[in-house]
Design a protein around this motif. Structure first.
Motif, PDB file in Angstrom:
ATOM      1  N   SER A  65     -67.769  83.572  13.644  1.00  0.00           N
ATOM      2  CA  SER A  65     -68.986  83.310  14.429  1.00  0.00           C
ATOM      3  C   SER A  65     -68.741  82.315  15.552  1.00  0.00           C
ATOM      4  O   SER A  65     -69.219  82.506  16.671  1.00  0.00           O
ATOM      5  N   VAL A  66     -67.980  81.266  15.273  1.00  0.00           N
ATOM      6  CA  VAL A  66     -67.665  80.261  16.292  1.00  0.00           C
ATOM      7  C   VAL A  66     -66.909  80.917  17.448  1.00  0.00           C
ATOM      8  O   VAL A  66     -67.211  80.678  18.621  1.00  0.00           O
ATOM      9  N   LEU A  67     -65.944  81.764  17.118  1.00  0.00           N
ATOM     10  CA  LEU A  67     -65.157  82.443  18.148  1.00  0.00           C
ATOM     11  C   LEU A  67     -66.007  83.440  18.931  1.00  0.00           C
ATOM     12  O   LEU A  67     -65.913  83.523  20.157  1.00  0.00           O
ATOM     13  N   ASP A  68     -66.845  84.196  18.225  1.00  0.00           N
ATOM     14  CA  ASP A  68     -67.706  85.172  18.886  1.00  0.00           C
ATOM     15  C   ASP A  68     -68.704  84.483  19.815  1.00  0.00           C
ATOM     16  O   ASP A  68     -68.917  84.931  20.946  1.00  0.00           O
ATOM     17  N   GLU A  69     -69.294  83.398  19.364  1.00  0.00           N
ATOM     18  CA  GLU A  69     -70.252  82.665  20.196  1.00  0.00           C
ATOM     19  C   GLU A  69     -69.592  82.122  21.461  1.00  0.00           C
ATOM     20  O   GLU A  69     -70.180  82.179  22.547  1.00  0.00           O
ATOM     21  N   PHE A  70     -68.359  81.626  21.321  1.00  0.00           N
ATOM     22  CA  PHE A  70     -67.656  81.132  22.505  1.00  0.00           C
ATOM     23  C   PHE A  70     -67.440  82.276  23.505  1.00  0.00           C
ATOM     24  O   PHE A  70     -67.689  82.121  24.699  1.00  0.00           O
ATOM     25  N   ALA A  71     -66.965  83.413  23.006  1.00  0.00           N
ATOM     26  CA  ALA A  71     -66.702  84.558  23.886  1.00  0.00           C
ATOM     27  C   ALA A  71     -67.975  85.028  24.583  1.00  0.00           C
ATOM     28  O   ALA A  71     -67.929  85.449  25.741  1.00  0.00           O
ATOM     29  N   GLN A  72     -69.109  84.925  23.903  1.00  0.00           N
ATOM     30  CA  GLN A  72     -70.388  85.310  24.515  1.00  0.00           C
ATOM     31  C   GLN A  72     -70.815  84.316  25.595  1.00  0.00           C
ATOM     32  O   GLN A  72     -71.366  84.703  26.620  1.00  0.00           O
ATOM     33  N   ARG A  73     -70.548  83.022  25.360  1.00  0.00           N
ATOM     34  CA  ARG A  73     -70.918  81.976  26.333  1.00  0.00           C
ATOM     35  C   ARG A  73     -69.980  81.943  27.538  1.00  0.00           C
ATOM     36  O   ARG A  73     -70.386  81.567  28.626  1.00  0.00           O
ATOM     37  N   GLN A  74     -68.717  82.302  27.326  1.00  0.00           N
ATOM     38  CA  GLN A  74     -67.702  82.155  28.377  1.00  0.00           C
ATOM     39  C   GLN A  74     -66.973  83.487  28.634  1.00  0.00           C
ATOM     40  O   GLN A  74     -65.750  83.556  28.561  1.00  0.00           O
ATOM     41  N   PRO A  75     -67.693  84.564  28.929  1.00  0.00           N
ATOM     42  CA  PRO A  75     -67.022  85.854  29.116  1.00  0.00           C
ATOM     43  C   PRO A  75     -66.052  85.824  30.300  1.00  0.00           C
ATOM     44  O   PRO A  75     -66.288  85.128  31.286  1.00  0.00           O
ATOM     45  N   GLY A  76     -64.958  86.538  30.168  1.00  0.00           N
ATOM     46  CA  GLY A  76     -63.986  86.630  31.247  1.00  0.00           C
ATOM     47  C   GLY A  76     -63.014  85.474  31.347  1.00  0.00           C
ATOM     48  O   GLY A  76     -62.117  85.491  32.176  1.00  0.00           O
ATOM     49  N   THR A  77     -63.158  84.473  30.500  1.00  0.00           N
ATOM     50  CA  THR A  77     -62.244  83.325  30.539  1.00  0.00           C
ATOM     51  C   THR A  77     -61.039  83.597  29.651  1.00  0.00           C
ATOM     52  O   THR A  77     -61.051  84.484  28.794  1.00  0.00           O
ATOM     53  N   ALA A  78     -59.997  82.802  29.858  1.00  0.00           N
ATOM     54  CA  ALA A  78     -58.812  82.908  29.011  1.00  0.00           C
ATOM     55  C   ALA A  78     -59.196  82.649  27.554  1.00  0.00           C
ATOM     56  O   ALA A  78     -58.699  83.322  26.644  1.00  0.00           O
ATOM     57  N   GLY A  79     -60.077  81.716  27.330  1.00  0.00           N
ATOM     58  CA  GLY A  79     -60.515  81.412  25.965  1.00  0.00           C
ATOM     59  C   GLY A  79     -61.230  82.578  25.307  1.00  0.00           C
ATOM     60  O   GLY A  79     -61.048  82.828  24.117  1.00  0.00           O
ATOM     61  N   ALA A  80     -62.033  83.294  26.069  1.00  0.00           N
ATOM     62  CA  ALA A  80     -62.730  84.461  25.511  1.00  0.00           C
ATOM     63  C   ALA A  80     -61.720  85.527  25.091  1.00  0.00           C
ATOM     64  O   ALA A  80     -61.877  86.162  24.046  1.00  0.00           O
ATOM     65  N   ARG A  81     -60.675  85.711  25.905  1.00  0.00           N
ATOM     66  CA  ARG A  81     -59.621  86.668  25.529  1.00  0.00           C
ATOM     67  C   ARG A  81     -58.931  86.207  24.253  1.00  0.00           C
ATOM     68  O   ARG A  81     -58.698  86.996  23.333  1.00  0.00           O
ATOM     69  N   GLU A  82     -58.586  84.940  24.191  1.00  0.00           N
ATOM     70  CA  GLU A  82     -57.887  84.417  23.021  1.00  0.00           C
ATOM     71  C   GLU A  82     -58.772  84.431  21.776  1.00  0.00           C
ATOM     72  O   GLU A  82     -58.276  84.593  20.661  1.00  0.00           O
ATOM     73  N   ALA A  83     -60.075  84.275  21.955  1.00  0.00           N
ATOM     74  CA  ALA A  83     -60.993  84.354  20.813  1.00  0.00           C
ATOM     75  C   ALA A  83     -60.878  85.716  20.135  1.00  0.00           C
ATOM     76  O   ALA A  83     -60.909  85.808  18.907  1.00  0.00           O
TER      77      ALA A  83
END
Length: 160
Positions: A52-70
């Motif tokens: 959930s923590v990873l999914d929420e980050f990817a939803q908040r920061q789409p298109g970022t390197a972190g979202a890809r790594e999530a």
């Protein structure tokens, strides 16, 4: 005069070197803390919370390197046998999604290897579910696992 020129050149080079330094963005800093939190949750066997923590980050920061790594890390946590909420299918889907991204991928080689491993494990689970009591003969092609002896194939028999 010569010393002054050398000092001016040194100062200029020093300034240029510092101007080129990487400065993390707010999304980068948030990703670092998010990954740390997710890894801690997974270490404590709280896989659903880590996901959930990873999914929420990817939803908040789409298109970022972190979202890809999530996406990559969600696949890793889905492989954990103790994770009752995950599956090999979920892991494969995460790795396939990660590899389909056109951005820079920090864990490209790892995602390929883990995705192939998830595929093999998933096929063994499926074979076991459909054929109780018989042996499953697994032959893995050299090109799919990078065998160091290209003229040989590796084979394994799994008894059920």
């Amino acid at each position: 005069m010569r010393t002054w020129k050398l000092l001016a050149i040194a100062a200029l080079l020093y300034g240029c070197a510092h101007a080129a330094q990487y400065r993390p963005t707010p999304a980068d800093r948030e990703w670092e803390s998010t990954l740390q939190a997710a890894q801690q949750l997974a270490a404590n066997a709280r896989y659903a919370a880590a996901d959930s923590v990873l999914d929420e980050f990817a939803q908040r920061q789409p298109g970022t390197a972190g979202a890809r790594e999530a996406t990559f890390w969600r696949g890793v946590f889905a492989l954990e046998p103790a994770n009752s909420a995950a599956s090999m299918h979920a892991a494969r889907t995460a790795f396939d999604s990660y590899l389909a991204d056109s951005g820079t991928l920090t864990h490209r080689a790892e995602a390929r290897a883990l995705g192939r491993a998830a595929t093999v494990i998933d096929s063994l689970f499926q074979a076991r579910a459909t054929d109780r009591g018989k042996s499953v003969h697994l032959v893995v092609a050299v090109h799919s696992v990078g065998d160091v002896h290209p003229h040989r194939r590796s084979g394994a028999v799994v008894n059920k």
